[in-house]
Design a protein around this motif. Sequence first.
Motif, PDB file in Angstrom:
ATOM      1  N   ILE A  69       0.852  -1.181   0.000  1.00 10.52           N
ATOM      2  CA  ILE A  69       0.000   0.000   0.000  1.00 10.52           C
ATOM      3  C   ILE A  69       0.887   1.230   0.000  1.00 10.52           C
ATOM      4  CG2 ILE A  69      -1.707   1.287   1.339  1.00 10.52           C
ATOM      5  CD1 ILE A  69      -2.691  -1.459   2.378  1.00 10.52           C
ATOM      6  N   ARG A  70       0.567   2.162  -0.893  1.00 14.10           N
ATOM      7  CA  ARG A  70       1.322   3.398  -0.993  1.00 14.10           C
ATOM      8  C   ARG A  70       0.450   4.561  -0.543  1.00 14.10           C
ATOM      9  NH1 ARG A  70       3.078  -0.501  -3.856  1.00 14.10           N
ATOM     10  NH2 ARG A  70       5.184  -0.579  -4.688  1.00 14.10           N
ATOM     11  N   LEU A  71       0.997   5.326   0.386  1.00 17.60           N
ATOM     12  CA  LEU A  71       0.327   6.499   0.921  1.00 17.60           C
ATOM     13  C   LEU A  71       1.122   7.728   0.503  1.00 17.60           C
ATOM     14  CD1 LEU A  71      -0.011   5.096   4.541  1.00 17.60           C
ATOM     15  CD2 LEU A  71      -1.817   5.146   2.819  1.00 17.60           C
ATOM     16  N   THR A  72       0.455   8.816   0.180  1.00 16.09           N
ATOM     17  CA  THR A  72       1.206  10.030  -0.121  1.00 16.09           C
ATOM     18  C   THR A  72       1.365  10.856   1.143  1.00 16.09           C
ATOM     19  OG1 THR A  72      -0.786  11.201  -0.827  1.00 16.09           O
ATOM     20  CG2 THR A  72       0.517  10.148  -2.540  1.00 16.09           C
ATOM     21  N   THR A  73       2.456  11.588   1.187  1.00 14.97           N
ATOM     22  CA  THR A  73       2.769  12.474   2.293  1.00 14.97           C
ATOM     23  C   THR A  73       3.287  13.791   1.737  1.00 14.97           C
ATOM     24  OG1 THR A  73       4.178  12.801   4.239  1.00 14.97           O
ATOM     25  CG2 THR A  73       5.072  11.409   2.498  1.00 14.97           C
ATOM     26  N   ARG A  74       3.065  14.850   2.479  1.00 15.98           N
ATOM     27  CA  ARG A  74       3.564  16.160   2.042  1.00 15.98           C
ATOM     28  C   ARG A  74       5.072  16.270   2.238  1.00 15.98           C
ATOM     29  NH1 ARG A  74      -1.226  17.369   4.705  1.00 15.98           N
ATOM     30  NH2 ARG A  74      -0.113  17.915   6.592  1.00 15.98           N
ATOM     31  N   ASP A  75       5.653  15.481   3.156  1.00 14.86           N
ATOM     32  CA  ASP A  75       7.074  15.625   3.453  1.00 14.86           C
ATOM     33  C   ASP A  75       7.627  14.280   3.944  1.00 14.86           C
ATOM     34  OD1 ASP A  75       9.616  16.224   4.502  1.00 14.86           O
ATOM     35  OD2 ASP A  75       8.968  18.185   5.233  1.00 14.86           O
ATOM     36  N   ALA A  76       8.193  13.518   3.019  1.00 12.17           N
ATOM     37  CA  ALA A  76       8.709  12.185   3.358  1.00 12.17           C
ATOM     38  C   ALA A  76       9.816  12.258   4.404  1.00 12.17           C
ATOM     39  CB  ALA A  76       9.203  11.466   2.102  1.00 12.17           C
ATOM     40  N   GLY A  77      10.702  13.214   4.277  1.00 14.04           N
ATOM     41  CA  GLY A  77      11.811  13.327   5.232  1.00 14.04           C
ATOM     42  C   GLY A  77      11.342  13.597   6.647  1.00 14.04           C
ATOM     43  N   ALA A  78      10.402  14.526   6.793  1.00 13.07           N
ATOM     44  CA  ALA A  78       9.888  14.860   8.128  1.00 13.07           C
ATOM     45  C   ALA A  78       9.097  13.699   8.720  1.00 13.07           C
ATOM     46  CB  ALA A  78       9.027  16.121   8.057  1.00 13.07           C
ATOM     47  N   HIS A  80       9.466  10.536   8.003  1.00  9.59           N
ATOM     48  CA  HIS A  80      10.441   9.490   8.304  1.00  9.59           C
ATOM     49  C   HIS A  80      11.094   9.749   9.657  1.00  9.59           C
ATOM     50  CE1 HIS A  80      14.456   7.532   8.000  1.00  9.59           C
ATOM     51  NE2 HIS A  80      13.701   6.531   7.577  1.00  9.59           N
ATOM     52  N   ALA A  81      11.568  10.970   9.852  1.00  6.88           N
ATOM     53  CA  ALA A  81      12.222  11.321  11.120  1.00  6.88           C
ATOM     54  C   ALA A  81      11.262  11.177  12.300  1.00  6.88           C
ATOM     55  CB  ALA A  81      12.773  12.745  11.045  1.00  6.88           C
ATOM     56  N   ASP A  82      10.033  11.668  12.152  1.00  4.24           N
ATOM     57  CA  ASP A  82       9.047  11.578  13.236  1.00  4.24           C
ATOM     58  C   ASP A  82       8.726  10.125  13.585  1.00  4.24           C
ATOM     59  OD1 ASP A  82       8.903  14.346  13.271  1.00  4.24           O
ATOM     60  OD2 ASP A  82       6.952  14.447  12.264  1.00  4.24           O
ATOM     61  N   LEU A  83       8.480   9.309  12.568  1.00  5.82           N
ATOM     62  CA  LEU A  83       8.108   7.919  12.816  1.00  5.82           C
ATOM     63  C   LEU A  83       9.256   7.142  13.456  1.00  5.82           C
ATOM     64  CD1 LEU A  83       6.088   7.266   9.544  1.00  5.82           C
ATOM     65  CD2 LEU A  83       5.164   7.440  11.875  1.00  5.82           C
ATOM     66  N   ARG A  84      10.467   7.339  12.953  1.00  8.53           N
ATOM     67  CA  ARG A  84      11.621   6.654  13.553  1.00  8.53           C
ATOM     68  C   ARG A  84      11.818   7.087  15.001  1.00  8.53           C
ATOM     69  NH1 ARG A  84      15.112   2.891  11.112  1.00  8.53           N
ATOM     70  NH2 ARG A  84      16.830   4.019  12.039  1.00  8.53           N
ATOM     71  N   MET A 104      10.770   8.396  -0.959  1.00  6.06           N
ATOM     72  CA  MET A 104       9.854   7.431  -0.357  1.00  6.06           C
ATOM     73  C   MET A 104      10.585   6.565   0.656  1.00  6.06           C
ATOM     74  SD  MET A 104       9.456   4.703  -3.492  1.00  6.06           S
ATOM     75  CE  MET A 104       9.457   5.930  -4.794  1.00  6.06           C
ATOM     76  N   PHE A 105       9.787   5.948   1.532  1.00  8.89           N
ATOM     77  CA  PHE A 105      10.350   4.997   2.493  1.00  8.89           C
ATOM     78  C   PHE A 105       9.259   4.043   2.929  1.00  8.89           C
ATOM     79  CE2 PHE A 105       8.674   8.389   5.085  1.00  8.89           C
ATOM     80  CZ  PHE A 105       8.179   7.783   6.218  1.00  8.89           C
ATOM     81  N   GLY A 106       9.677   2.905   3.451  1.00  5.27           N
ATOM     82  CA  GLY A 106       8.736   1.895   3.896  1.00  5.27           C
ATOM     83  C   GLY A 106       8.612   1.851   5.407  1.00  5.27           C
ATOM     84  N   VAL A 107       7.443   1.449   5.861  1.00  2.00           N
ATOM     85  CA  VAL A 107       7.190   1.175   7.276  1.00  2.00           C
ATOM     86  C   VAL A 107       6.451  -0.152   7.361  1.00  2.00           C
ATOM     87  CG1 VAL A 107       7.093   3.611   7.937  1.00  2.00           C
ATOM     88  CG2 VAL A 107       4.989   2.419   7.378  1.00  2.00           C
ATOM     89  N   ARG A 108       6.586  -0.819   8.498  1.00  2.00           N
ATOM     90  CA  ARG A 108       5.863  -2.049   8.751  1.00  2.00           C
ATOM     91  C   ARG A 108       4.955  -1.834   9.947  1.00  2.00           C
ATOM     92  NH1 ARG A 108       9.981  -1.344   5.991  1.00  2.00           N
ATOM     93  NH2 ARG A 108      11.153  -1.104   7.878  1.00  2.00           N
ATOM     94  N   ASP A 109       3.715  -2.324   9.847  1.00  2.29           N
ATOM     95  CA  ASP A 109       2.804  -2.232  10.984  1.00  2.29           C
ATOM     96  C   ASP A 109       3.104  -3.383  11.943  1.00  2.29           C
ATOM     97  OD1 ASP A 109       1.433  -4.544  10.104  1.00  2.29           O
ATOM     98  OD2 ASP A 109      -0.333  -3.449   9.446  1.00  2.29           O
ATOM     99  N   PRO A 110       2.426  -3.467  13.087  1.00  2.00           N
ATOM    100  CA  PRO A 110       2.730  -4.523  14.054  1.00  2.00           C
ATOM    101  C   PRO A 110       2.550  -5.944  13.514  1.00  2.00           C
ATOM    102  CG  PRO A 110       1.471  -2.793  15.110  1.00  2.00           C
ATOM    103  CD  PRO A 110       1.482  -2.490  13.629  1.00  2.00           C
ATOM    104  N   ASP A 111       1.767  -6.114  12.438  1.00  2.00           N
ATOM    105  CA  ASP A 111       1.577  -7.435  11.847  1.00  2.00           C
ATOM    106  C   ASP A 111       2.519  -7.706  10.682  1.00  2.00           C
ATOM    107  OD1 ASP A 111      -0.651  -8.421  13.469  1.00  2.00           O
ATOM    108  OD2 ASP A 111      -1.719  -6.718  12.589  1.00  2.00           O
ATOM    109  N   GLY A 112       3.432  -6.779  10.412  1.00  2.00           N
ATOM    110  CA  GLY A 112       4.394  -6.964   9.339  1.00  2.00           C
ATOM    111  C   GLY A 112       3.916  -6.519   7.967  1.00  2.00           C
TER     112      GLY A 112
END
Length: 125
Positions: A69-78, A80-84, A104-112
């Motif tokens: 699933i691909r989601l759009t974001t206004r600022d991938a860098g910001a 990414h930093a916030d989520l990490r 772009m970057f990937g994230v995994r939810d708790p179920d992978g």
Amino acid sequence: MSGTTRITQLATVGIHVADQEKAVEFYVRELGFEVRRDAPFGNGRWIEVAPPGAATTIALVPEGAPAGIRLTTRDAGADHADLRARGVDADAEVMRMGPAVPPMFGVRDPDGNHLILIEDSVEGS
């Protein structure tokens, strides 16, 4: 949620297909979808289809390429930093593949499940 999101929409759901040409033919001819994007991607092509007028597309992804699933974001860098910083299982770095490809970057939810956040500066163009 402990932070604000810059995610703007569910943009694309990527599914694996064995043969992109056959998949395009099915979605266009049988379901009446339209081709929204057909561009070189790595050693192959990136193809997206959707019903006329739909905001979300289906990416017909060749085997071996990342689906999800691909989601759009206004600022991938910001984002990414916030989520990490919050401990989210996110890629180590934002991918930057040149001016024609949005960050772009990937994230995994708790179920992978794999989600890809794509900066919307190029997405949809």
